[in-house]
Enzyme design. Structure first.
Site, PDB file in Angstrom:
ATOM      1  N   ASP A  29      -7.260  -7.257  -9.809  1.00 13.74           N
ATOM      2  CA  ASP A  29      -5.222  -7.091 -10.161  1.00 13.74           C
ATOM      3  C   ASP A  29      -4.790  -7.724  -8.782  1.00 13.74           C
ATOM      4  O   ASP A  29      -5.234  -8.447  -7.769  1.00 13.74           O
ATOM      5  CB  ASP A  29      -5.431  -5.818  -9.854  1.00 13.74           C
ATOM      6  CG  ASP A  29      -4.001  -4.932 -10.121  1.00 13.74           C
ATOM      7  OD1 ASP A  29      -2.889  -5.705 -10.810  1.00 13.74           O
ATOM      8  OD2 ASP A  29      -3.773  -4.539  -9.377  1.00 13.74           O
ATOM      9  N   ASP A  54      -0.785  -6.883  -7.518  1.00 15.33           N
ATOM     10  CA  ASP A  54      -0.319  -5.528  -6.935  1.00 15.33           C
ATOM     11  C   ASP A  54      -1.125  -4.241  -6.617  1.00 15.33           C
ATOM     12  O   ASP A  54      -1.894  -4.152  -7.169  1.00 15.33           O
ATOM     13  CB  ASP A  54       1.336  -4.867  -7.303  1.00 15.33           C
ATOM     14  CG  ASP A  54       1.995  -6.298  -7.693  1.00 15.33           C
ATOM     15  OD1 ASP A  54       2.491  -7.061  -6.969  1.00 15.33           O
ATOM     16  OD2 ASP A  54       2.588  -6.588  -8.851  1.00 15.33           O
TER      17      ASP A  54
END
Length: 218
Positions: A15, A17
């Protein structure tokens, strides 16, 4: 000394953020402003928005609005997020972590669209992985597993042979639904049942082994 967890895998799905990039300042600033404009409690909004595509968050927060309205509103919010990089910084250890993945199978799997992902990775001075699954790549937002399943398919690896790195409840649920093991990054992750959790990426080491990798966490 805390014990080290070792996970063997053939690919890593990461991922952005909250995992590689700390964009909380922007997310808080713009989403709280959006919530206030729509009469929504800011704290309630922040409990929802992490890890999801914007229109998916809006659908939960404004369930009576049409899909078309949410998509149009999210386009405006994405444009504002793409222009705002104040406070965007790398998660500690992110640069060394990505450098250690050179030549190893890995992909970025983010709910951001490609322009936003590019801007934030650049702002944090992190290299963009060659393989990336962004919002444009999928029809369903996390916590749906589509993004992680597409990442595994792009790398030619079975889902069970992947390890996911995530910070949010939605992202961890997506990794679990994809049949993958999950390393949780940061304080948000601990409440959502990852296989193992660390405060940041300084506690992660990756080593290539044969046609796969070993991930040392802790």
């Amino acid at each position: 000394m805390p014990a080290t967890t070792v996970l063997s895998a053939r690919a890593l799905l990461i991922d952005m953020d909250g995992t590689l990039v700390n964009s909380d300042a922007v997310v808080e600033r713009l989403w709280r402003r959006w919530a206030a404009e729509h009469g929504i409690d800011g704290d309630e909004a922040m409990r929802i928005v992490h890890g999801r595509q914007g229109q998916a968050s809006m659908a939960l927060l404004l369930p009576d609005r049409s899909v078309e309205e949410n998509i149009a509103d999210n386009a405006k919010l994405l444009a504002a997020e793409t222009e705002d990089v104040e406070g965007v910084v790398p998660i500690p250890g992110a640069a060394d972590f990505l450098a250690s993945l050179a030549g190893l199978p890995h992909a970025l799997v983010t709910s951001a669209n490609l322009p936003l992902a590019t801007v934030r990775m650049n702002a944090a001075r992190l290299p963009m992985p060659e393989v990336r699954i962004t919002a444009e790549s999928v029809g369903a937002s996390k916590p749906h597993p589509e993004g992680f399943l597409k990442g595994a398919a792009e790398l030619g690896v079975e889902p069970a042979d992947c390890v996911v790195f995530e910070d949010s409840g939605a992202g961890i649920a997506a990794g679990r639904a994809a049949g993958m093991r999950v390393v949780g990054i940061g304080s948000r992750a601990a409440a959502h049942g990852p296989d193992v959790v660390v405060p940041d990426l300084t506690g992660v080491r990756v080593v290539g082994v044969g046609d796969g990798v070993e991930v040392f966490v802790g």
